[in-house]
Design an enzyme around this catalytic site. Structure first.
Site, PDB file in Angstrom:
ATOM      1  N   PRO A   2       8.421   0.234  -2.762  1.00 48.81           N
ATOM      2  CA  PRO A   2       8.503   0.245  -1.288  1.00 48.81           C
ATOM      3  C   PRO A   2       7.250   0.848  -0.645  1.00 48.81           C
ATOM      4  CG  PRO A   2      10.542   1.064  -2.255  1.00 48.81           C
ATOM      5  CD  PRO A   2       9.550   0.919  -3.376  1.00 48.81           C
ATOM      6  N   GLU A   3       6.708   0.148   0.339  1.00 49.45           N
ATOM      7  CA  GLU A   3       5.581   0.650   1.129  1.00 49.45           C
ATOM      8  C   GLU A   3       6.055   0.765   2.585  1.00 49.45           C
ATOM      9  OE1 GLU A   3       1.843  -1.361   0.342  1.00 49.45           O
ATOM     10  OE2 GLU A   3       2.380  -1.707  -1.750  1.00 49.45           O
ATOM     11  N   LYS A  59       5.788   6.214   3.959  1.00 47.63           N
ATOM     12  CA  LYS A  59       6.883   5.794   3.082  1.00 47.63           C
ATOM     13  C   LYS A  59       8.057   6.774   3.119  1.00 47.63           C
ATOM     14  CE  LYS A  59       3.376   4.143  -0.142  1.00 47.63           C
ATOM     15  NZ  LYS A  59       2.888   4.148  -1.532  1.00 47.63           N
ATOM     16  N   ARG A 250      -5.579   0.426 -10.240  1.00 48.16           N
ATOM     17  CA  ARG A 250      -4.489  -0.530 -10.079  1.00 48.16           C
ATOM     18  C   ARG A 250      -5.067  -1.928 -10.150  1.00 48.16           C
ATOM     19  NH1 ARG A 250      -0.463   2.163  -7.187  1.00 48.16           N
ATOM     20  NH2 ARG A 250       0.862   0.383  -7.608  1.00 48.16           N
TER      21      ARG A 250
END
Ligand SMILES: [Zn+2]
Length: 262
Positions: A2-3, A59, A250
């Protein structure tokens, strides 16, 4: 994971289902979900109280309690919320369940358990004590520029740095940089005024658009990268193929034609 857009969707979900109802009981089904507060403290503060309002910062979701204080929810990698009536509709990884006087339940579901539940005094002090940056949707262009000014790291890492801006992660940083036509390895300090303005505008547009589409990346318009964020896919602008590289530790997806390295 979730962002910001996902958590905004959770906020609206709480607002539309769970405010102003008496809380009958709470159940901590797995204590690993607790950050500092104990199950007993949660019960003490929530039972017999109500949720009065909610606030989101990046968040983090904060729910104001009628009894004073706030409930903190952080969704980690797999956290989500489910409001339901019948016990058989409880989600499979419910870790924390609130039962309202009307018989409905609100469950915090989190398969991988990186999410957190806690009690805090107030959101502003929490943001300060955790050294969290401002929420990008609360910034105007001068404020946004000030956050990025002089940052020597790669722009993708800088956008994801929660002490610079809070709420943007791996997924939406790719989309923002694609829309702004900036290579993910570009150093923030190398962006000129025009590029910074484009980055600001696209940050706002991408996050708002994602919220409008229920934070479902696959549901975004055809002009977006996320519905086809796979190596070798055709760029939405039809000028080449999507590539992946390692950036900020990433995997970043980008279009070499749209986002050339300067
Ligand atoms: Zn392209």
């Amino acid at each position: 994971m979730p962002e910001l857009p996902d958590v905004e969707v959770f906020k609206r979900y709480v607002d539309s289902t769970s405010l102003h109802q008496n809380i009958d009981t709470i159940e901590v089904k797995d204590k690993r979900i607790l950050r500092n507060a104990s199950a007993r403290e949660l019960e003490r503060d929530l039972k017999g109280s109500k949720f009065e309002s909610s606030k989101r910062h990046g968040k983090y979701l904060f729910v104001e309690l009628g009894s004073g204080g706030w409930l903190l929810l952080h969704f980690g990698m797999t956290g989500s919320l489910q409001y339901y009536k019948n016990a058989e509709d409880e989600p499979p990884h419910a870790r924390f369940v609130i039962t309202f006087a009307n018989g409905y339940h609100l469950a915090f579901d989190d398969q991988r358990m990186f999410g957190k539940v806690d009690l805090i005094g107030d959101p502003d002090s929490f943001v300060e004590s955790e050294n969290l940056g401002p929420d990008p949707l609360a910034l105007d262009f001068p404020g946004f520029r000030e956050r990025l000014e002089g940052k020597r790291g790669a722009i993708k890492a800088t956008l994801m740095n929660q002490s610079v801006l809070v709420g943007i992660g791996n997924i939406y940083s790719d989309e923002i940089l694609f829309q702004a036509r900036i290579h993910p390895d570009t150093r923030a300090v190398e962006l000129d005024e025009e590029a910074l303005k484009r980055l600001f505008d696209e940050t706002q547009r991408v996050l708002h658009e994602a919220i409008e589409h229920g934070a479902d990346p696959g549901d975004l318009p055809d002009s977006f990268l996320l519905p086809r964020r796979r190596e070798g896919e055709e760029c939405p602008r039809s000028n080449g193929k999507i590539k992946k590289i390692k950036a900020a530790g990433r995997t970043a997806y980008y279009c070499p034609a749209c986002q050339p390295k300067k």
